[in-house]
Design an enzyme around this catalytic site. Structure first.
Site, short mmCIF file in Angstrom:
data_model
loop_
_atom_site.label_atom_id
_atom_site.label_comp_id
_atom_site.label_asym_id
_atom_site.label_seq_id
_atom_site.Cartn_x
_atom_site.Cartn_y
_atom_site.Cartn_z
N SER A 1 0.38 6.10 -8.31
CA SER A 1 0.75 5.48 -6.65
C SER A 1 1.74 5.54 -6.23
O SER A 1 1.12 7.32 -4.82
CB SER A 1 0.92 4.42 -7.00
N LYS B 1 -3.99 6.56 -9.41
CA LYS B 1 -4.26 4.86 -9.25
C LYS B 1 -4.29 5.08 -7.57
O LYS B 1 -3.19 5.00 -6.78
CB LYS B 1 -3.19 4.45 -9.17
N GLN C 1 -3.23 -3.51 -3.21
CA GLN C 1 -3.29 -4.71 -3.50
C GLN C 1 -3.04 -5.79 -2.68
O GLN C 1 -1.40 -5.55 -2.04
CB GLN C 1 -3.15 -5.30 -4.94
#
Length: 523
Positions: free
Chosen positions: A352, A377, A381
């Site tokens: 990420s 990733k 969100q």
């Protein structure tokens, strides 16, 4: 559309040091629905107290589809195409079906059933229908667990997790924590906690079982390859140290810097660290992002800005309607720049936010990458507060590397692919009734492989034979231990230490980074 995040990054509340996150409610948002606006981890799993650092990117209120940054400077706003969306209500038929199932189960199920459990099950089922492991309904306990990730008191084992196809996978142990010291590794699968299988459980349930007070023990069952082993780990307070560094022992002109996660002070710490290394004579740098599961987006952008020339892209955010926002390096993000030759290390535990940095400094900053494929990733969100102390976590956008690539489930492949030695993935040995003379099993195989890696004369066999016994005796003599030929606690502990030392001394990826820096210096 292009936006530059401005330099007022302190408006972002750091989940590592603040007990109360920023919560701002858009005035036009109904009181029953409040957007929580702080950065949290990708998988809600910090086994320390602070989030999993894998990529819930800090987003402002999206209830009105705002794409301006305004007073939330330093935050990343995902494009929202639902600016004028009408509220969607369930059809009368759907409501009738839900009521029918609810009443039938409540009144006729063979055992008395909790009505709240039925409702929560329906809500969880709705999020499960997305087939997205990062979209979840969080009940009150799970919400409290997430809230605890904002505390400054970190107690746990120090690992970050993900859920992949129903499996609970370790993304990375945090350096120098109980999980790290016990020998847990990236890509280890957790199959049970305190003897209770995790099959079918939500990720947040597993996290709740693993968390606990400092000084208490938890037994984690790990599957690595075909082998399974129990680890008894004592929970502890987890210090937040995001940047560590030293002058390389082999080449005094190289400053080695390890970034373990991206917390509020990380960019500032990195700038200070690089300045200190320069004073110590460093002319080149290795940035180690291995086993870094991510963190605060503003820190990832600020760090990328140090290595990326102004006006070049750091990251792009893409909504479901494919609208994109491009975030570029600029003086507003910071004037500090690193112009010395630099190489970055990545591996399967780099995820990420660390992938954002790796992609940015490689594609826009021309920093070579060394190691193995990163985690992969690539989604964003947000979290919505509900009225009953529960929350909805859901995916809202994708992030793209500067060249427009979406690395989700693919990861970033370094230019210089270098694997670690095979013994680096061995399980830590520990006393076990299955590891005994004349036993044959996978645990014995792992023991024999560890002994062989430590240069003792034993075949990689599943059988605990005379050669295994002799190798243990030789190891015990060399380690000044009581010579018994059996795997006791002291012997297992010394084997673990010596294996870890050997792995550290034979860091093939770091060796390659040194040679790449030599090549860069000769150009």
């Amino acid at each position: 559309m292009e936006n530059n995040t401005n330099n007022n990054l302190d408006n972002n509340k750091d989940i590592n040091s603040q007990k109360d996150p920023d919560k701002k409610v858009n005035k036009e948002t109904p009181k029953k629905w409040q957007w929580r606006e702080f950065f949290i981890g990708v998988v809600l799993t910090s086994l320390v107290a602070f989030g999993t650092f894998l990529g819930f990117y800090y987003l402002p209120s999206l209830s009105n589809g705002s794409t301006s940054q305004g007073e939330d400077s330093g935050t990343l706003v995902a494009p929202n195409e639902n600016d004028n969306a009408e509220t969607k209500h369930l059809s009368e038929e759907a409501i009738n079906q839900l009521n029918t199932i609810y009443n039938t189960l409540y009144n006729n199920y063979v055992e008395k059933i909790d009505e709240d459990a039925l409702v929560k099950g329906a809500l969880s089922g709705m999020t499960s229908a997305t087939n997205d492991p990062y979209t979840e309904y969080l009940d009150e306990t799970q919400t409290q667990s997430l809230t605890e990730t904002t505390d400054s008191e970190f107690e746990g084992i120090g690992a970050t997790l993900s859920q992949d196809g129903g499996k609970i996978i370790i993304i990375a142990p945090i350096k120098e924590t109980p999980a790290d010291k016990a020998g847990l590794q990236a890509n280890d699968q957790i199959t049970a906690v305190d003897g209770n299988p995790v099959d079918g459980k939500a990720l947040t349930e597993v996290v709740q079982e693993i968390r606990g007070k400092k000084g208490t023990d938890v037994v984690i069952t790990i599957k690595r390859g075909s082998q399974t082993q129990d680890y008894t780990i004592t929970r502890d307070s987890i210090p937040v140290t995001t940047v560590t560094a030293n002058i390389d022992e082999q080449d005094k002109s190289i400053g080695y810097i390890q970034i373990t996660n991206f917390a509020r002070p990380t960019a500032e710490e990195l700038e200070t660290t690089i300045k200190d290394l320069r004073e110590q004579g460093a002319k080149r740098f290795v940035i180690d992002l291995r086993q870094n599961p991510g963190g605060l987006l503003d820190q990832a952008i600020a760090i990328s800005n140090m290595f990326v020339p102004d006006d070049k892209t750091i990251v792009e955010i893409e909504s479901r309607s494919h609208d994109k926002q491009s975030y570029k390096a600029s003086e507003a993000l910071g004037e500090f720049k690193v112009t010395e030759p630099t190489v970055a290390l990545i591996d399967g535990g780099s995820a990420s936010a660390s992938e954002i940095v790796a992609g940015a400094i490689n594609q826009s900053g021309e920093v070579p990458l060394v190691g193995s494929n990163s985690f992969g990733k690539g989604t964003v969100q947000n979290v919505l507060d509900l009225t009953d102390k529960t929350e909805l976590k859901f995916t809202i956008a994708k992030w793209l590397t500067p060249d427009g690539s979406w690395i989700h489930k693919k990861g970033i492949k370094p230019e210089y692919v270098v694997e670690r030695p095979s013994y680096a993935s061995l399980l830590v040995v520990s006393p076990d009734e299955d590891i005994a003379y004349k036993k044959e099993n996978e645990k014995v195989l792992n023991l024999n492989q560890v002994l062989a890696a430590l240069n003792y004369d034993v075949e990689p066999s599943i059988r605990f034979d005379d050669a295994t016994k002799a190798a243990i005796e030789a190891f015990q003599r060399d380690s000044n231990l009581n010579v018994t030929g059996t795997l006791d606690d002291d012997t297992a502990a010394q084997m673990t230490i010596k294996l870890r030392d050997k792995i550290k001394e034979n860091d093939t990826q770091l060796d390659k980074a040194r040679s790449v820096l030599e090549e860069l210096g000769s150009k």
